[in-house]
Design an enzyme around this catalytic site. Structure first.
Site, short mmCIF file in Angstrom:
data_model
loop_
_atom_site.label_atom_id
_atom_site.label_comp_id
_atom_site.label_asym_id
_atom_site.label_seq_id
_atom_site.Cartn_x
_atom_site.Cartn_y
_atom_site.Cartn_z
N GLU A 462 -55.98 60.27 49.70
CA GLU A 462 -55.12 60.54 50.85
C GLU A 462 -55.81 61.58 51.73
O GLU A 462 -56.45 61.24 52.69
CB GLU A 462 -53.73 60.99 50.38
CG GLU A 462 -52.71 60.95 51.51
CD GLU A 462 -51.28 60.82 50.99
OE1 GLU A 462 -51.07 60.47 49.83
OE2 GLU A 462 -50.36 61.09 51.79
N GLU A 736 -47.03 69.89 45.20
CA GLU A 736 -46.30 68.99 46.10
C GLU A 736 -44.83 68.87 45.69
O GLU A 736 -43.94 68.78 46.52
CB GLU A 736 -46.96 67.60 46.06
CG GLU A 736 -46.33 66.56 46.96
CD GLU A 736 -47.13 65.27 46.99
OE1 GLU A 736 -47.92 65.04 46.05
OE2 GLU A 736 -46.98 64.49 47.94
C1 RAM Z 1 -46.92 62.16 51.21
C2 RAM Z 1 -47.32 63.60 51.15
C3 RAM Z 1 -47.41 64.25 52.50
C4 RAM Z 1 -46.19 63.92 53.32
C5 RAM Z 1 -45.98 62.44 53.39
C6 RAM Z 1 -44.74 62.06 54.15
O1 RAM Z 1 -48.01 61.38 51.49
O2 RAM Z 1 -46.37 64.28 50.38
O3 RAM Z 1 -47.50 65.63 52.32
O4 RAM Z 1 -46.31 64.45 54.61
O5 RAM Z 1 -45.88 61.91 52.10
#
Ligand code: RAM
Length: 901
Positions: A462, A736
């Site tokens: 990502e 996260e």
């Molecule tokens: C995931 C990650 C990222 C967020 C998106 C919407 O990919 O948590 O930080 O911004 O979702």
């Protein structure tokens, strides 16, 4: 003492390669006196460091301006180094000496002859070779050289070599921009690297973000697949003549020893294939090919470069239950491993990188998804070989070693931490080791995720410039480090990637990484278009950037206004909502706060900031328009979501946080909302339930609503969910998920579980702004005015913080003494005025260095404010002492104003 120092041009110390026609100069004033204000300044420019021939002289300018002073009235010449110096006068008749000279060097600017070089690729001979190509050219020098400068960029990533040595200390050049619209070039002074006679210049190219894997669906080459180089070496001789060595068809190409390099996947290197740059005989070279590619999209480097910032040594070498040999770096870090190894030719060693060990203590990589983070090195043999990768980076704390001969020596391994080389500005320490560790984790979240673009995470497939995450963290980031050049570049990409109708991609740079046309314009994500430039304006006083972004801000507002059929409510389209909120339905990532509530709240907030921007920039009609629009949104919001008696109909913590923080309620309903928020937190057992959207503002809102103790309670919670839960679980960066790793060691789902995600680190702002109390003033942005409002609370005995602002260091420290006395020490830099808010109205109880306030001449005024005393000060260091009031004993208000001289 009255001196001028810390000269910066466009935020940078001695930048080379500026393509700005009126660069801005900033400096610090230093003095041991209090109340120092600049009355006038003078700037001189010269082509020589001795400053004995002056090109341009501002003359004595009667002005207190010492940041972002535009050099106008003089026209910069491309490819020229200008030395500059500054002197200043204060209001008390002091005149400084001239500062030490600093310099800036212009780039190619708009010179008519810019980019005469051709784009070159490795050509057909290497078409199916997946290795990183090398490009090379030999040239002769007959005359004595006085200056040699390289201007270079690439499609993909490049590393330059001159006469066998690496050029510069930058990595991941030319950086990640919206490559089809903007591409940065870099400038290197290579005068000392040239030799008389034969010289060899070369470059290795890697796929990088341009041609490598990007996004979670395994796609590659989203911007293009042909790596290419564009380079000019400009040489000036002693006799005044010039030569240019240009990338073109006279360059030769060959494969390199880097068999594969990819940001997510890692790097494969075969040292047996190494060949010296200076000796062409060991590789097979074929002519480079010309590539037809745009040059008008090329801009000078805007961001600070990525460099190797720190080196970490492993703290342990483990053997896991599964028998793996694993290095523990002691810190979740981003960069790569440099290692030394000795063995036979053809022996291969391998390094795998992971953020955590699982419950059983085994190496865990599932949360990387398809990102391999694998470095493979094949030895050439015959001695100690030292290696580090080139065009890839890893997010990791643990390194699994495969193929290394035992006994493995820890000393042979070094973790090289790479990120954008921003100046560190913020420091915070307090009496709680756990809170200090939280601050450390926030800082490392920034180090790991500010590698040229602000990313959500640095490890899995990502690593994208998610707009929402950037918006949430930018203010904390800007306390911790000087982020202005970093975000200036990123905001230009945001503007470049903004859709015609004003929509904003989920991440920037975009390139449709998600493979979906509808991956844009979620509330709180797209609002980065407004929140980021406004934050930079407040923190750095950057009016130029605000002006540059203003149209983008307006277009974003216009985008929202045109959605659905109610221009004042945003109740259509896709939104991430209060992403990862703990009150979500089972199996959902989206918190319980209605998405149209979040969307309309952010709509109101962005309009309010755009209105402020309009006023700052002098667009008075726009300001009136946005004012009215704001009033209408607020009305619609209240009609839709707030009962006439003031109950917020969405019963979540985040809903109450947003309504209060964005000032969406009738003033008489604010208290009720604050009380209700307290109740919601209490009902959750004094825990938060907020996600990405609510968390950053939760503690600031509680503090502002008079519930400081509860904010402290949340800060000090150690069980799930809380900031310190992860700290007590041994985290060294911010996670996260609140429960990325649970108490029993089990893990959150493998598909989205980053252990280095800065979003929840946004509490950092509260530590600086509320706990230490260092606040900018939007009316004198860049900390031209600073308000110091320390908020001591239960659980902390002392706090010490500082922020290096555009004007110099602001510091605030408080210390609760055993005898019930409080000591508050503050420093306000020269040319800044400040106020300090002390929690007592009875002025007689407060002393500054033992003196009653009214006798301190530097204090301009003080007045009662609620139950507090606000003291107005000029620059200098101050120490206030007062006896802490007992919990419910409030001294009588004594509103007084003392006129200073
Ligand atoms: C995931 C990650 C990222 C967020 C998106 C919407 O990919 O948590 O930080 O911004 O979702």
């Amino acid at each position: 003492m009255f001196i001028v120092n810390h000269l910066r041009c466009e935020y940078r110390k001695n930048p080379i390669g500026l393509d700005i026609s009126s660069p801005r100069i900033s400096w610090h004033l230093e003095s041991d006196a209090r109340n120092v204000v600049q009355e006038a300044y003078q700037i001189q420019l010269s082509l020589v460091p001795e400053m004995n021939r002056i090109e341009w002289d501002s003359g004595r300018q009667h002005s207190n301006r010492s940041i972002h002073v535009e050099l106008t009235g003089w026209k910069p010449v491309p490819r020229t180094r200008y030395y500059y110096r500054v002197r200043a006068w204060d209001g008390a008749g002091n005149e400084s000496e001239w500062s030490e000279p600093a310099f800036f060097e212009t780039g190619l600017m708009d010179a008519e002859d810019r980019w005469q070089a051709d784009w070159i690729t490795a050509g057909a001979a290497l078409k199916d070779d997946p290795s990183c190509p090398r490009l090379r050219r030999v040239f002769e020098l007959q005359k004595a050289v006085v200056r040699a400068t390289i201007y270079a960029t690439a499609l993909g990533l490049y590393e330059l070599h001159l006469n066998g040595a690496r050029v510069g200390d930058h990595y991941f050049t030319p950086g990640w921009t919206s490559y089809d619209k903007r591409l940065q070039y870099q400038v290197y002074d290579v005068t000392s690297m040239l030799v008389a006679g034969q010289n060899v210049i070369g470059a290795v190219l890697g796929d990088g973000w341009y041609g490598g894997h990007l996004g979670w669906d395994g796609r590659k080459g989203l911007f293009g697949d042909d790596c290419a180089l564009l380079l000019e070496l400009h040489i000036r001789y002693e006799d005044g003549s010039e030569d240019r060595i240009l990338s073109g068809k006279d360059w030769m190409a060959s494969a390199s020893a880097i068999a594969m390099s990819d940001i997510y996947m890692g790097e494969t290197y075969d040292a047996r294939l190494e060949s010296d740059w200076l000796d062409a005989s060991r590789a097979s070279w074929s002519p480079a090919a010309i590539l037809d590619h745009a040059k008008d999209i090329i801009v000078a480097q805007e961001n600070v470069p990525v460099t190797a910032m720190e080196q970490l040594k492993p703290i342990a070498l483990l053997t896991t239950p599964e028998g793996d040999r694993v290095l523990d770096m002691g810190q979740n870090m981003v960069g790569w491993m440099r290692f030394s190894v000795q063995g036979d030719p053809g022996q291969t060693v391998e390094l795998l990188h992971a953020e955590i060990l699982d419950h059983a203590g085994n190496f865990y990589t599932e949360n990387l998804r398809s990102a391999k983070q694998q470095v493979q090195y094949t030895l050439k043999g015959g001695g100690v070989e030292t290696y580090e990768p080139h065009f890839t980076f890893q997010g990791f704390r643990y390194v699994k070693l495969i193929g290394f001969s035992e006994p493995i020596q820890i000393d042979d391994f070094t973790g090289v931490v790479l990120h954008s080389n921003m100046e560190r500005t913020g420091e915070f320490a307090c009496s709680s080791p756990l809170v200090n560790q939280l601050h450390h984790n926030i800082l490392w979240g920034q180090k790991g995720n500010f590698l040229d673009v602000p990313t959500d995470c640095p490890q899995r497939d990502e690593r994208l410039g998610w707009t929402g995450d950037a918006q949430m963290f930018i203010r904390t980031a800007s306390y911790l480090m000087n982020t202005a050049p970093f975000f200036t570049k990123w905001l230009r990409d945001l503007r470049a990637d903004q859709h015609e109708d004003g929509g904003i991609p989920f991440f920037v740079p975009d390139a449709n990484v998600s493979g979906s046309d509808s991956a844009h314009s979620s509330a709180a994500w797209g609002d980065a278009a407004v929140i980021c430039p406004w934050t930079l304006y407040e923190m750095y006083g950057d009016t130029r950037l605000l002006a540059e972004q203003y149209d983008s801000m307006k277009q974003w507002i216009e985008y929202i206004r045109s959605q659905g059929d109610n221009p004042y409510l945003w109740n259509t389209g896709f939104h991430f909502g209060d992403w990862l909120g703990l009150d979500s339905k089972p199996g959902s990532y989206v918190g319980a706060t209605d998405r149209d509530y979040v969307a309309t709240a952010f709509y109101a907030y962005s309009v309010s900031l755009t209105r402020k921007a309009a006023s700052v920039l002098g667009y008075d009609q726009d300001a009136v328009y946005f004012d009215q629009l704001h009033a209408q949104i607020i009305q619609a919001f209240r009609n839709e979501f707030v009962t006439p008696a003031g109950r917020i109909s969405v019963p979540t913590q985040t809903a109450h946080v947003l309504a209060l923080h964005f000032d969406l309620l009738e003033p008489e309903h604010r208290k009720r909302a604050g009380d209700q928020l307290v109740k919601l937190v209490e009902e959750a057992g004094n825990h938060l339930t907020t996600g990405f959207v609510g968390t950053p503002y939760l503690n600031p809102v509680l503090s502002a609503a008079g519930h400081r103790d509860l904010a402290y309670t949340l800060l000090f919670q150690k069980d799930y969910p809380s900031w310190l839960f992860q700290v007590t679980q041994g985290a060294t960066t911010v996670w996260e998920h609140w429960d990325g790793m649970r108490e029993d060691g089990s893990l959150w789902s493998r598909d989205m579980n980053s252990f280095n995600h800065y979003a929840y680190g946004a509490i950092g702002e509260w530590l600086y702004r509320d706990v230490a109390g260092i606040r900018p003033d939007e009316h004198r942005p860049g900390f031209g005015m600073v308000h110091i409002e320390p908020q001591p609370g239960p659980g902390l005995d002392w706090v010490k913080a500082k922020v290096d602002t555009m004007y110099g260091t602001v510091s605030s420290a408080w210390h609760r003494q055993d005898n019930g006395e409080m000591i508050v020490e503050v420093h306000i830099p020269a040319n800044v005025s400040g106020t300090v808010l002390l929690p007592l109205a009875a002025k007689a109880a407060v002393k500054e260095q033992g003196q009653p306030l009214e006798e301190v001449t530097a204090i301009r005024a003080f007045r009662a404010e609620g139950t507090d005393t606000r003291v107005e000060l000029g620059s200098g260091s101050y120490t206030f002492t007062y006896v802490l009031p007992k919990a419910d004993e409030h001294p009588e208000l004594e509103a007084e104003k003392v006129q200073s001289s």
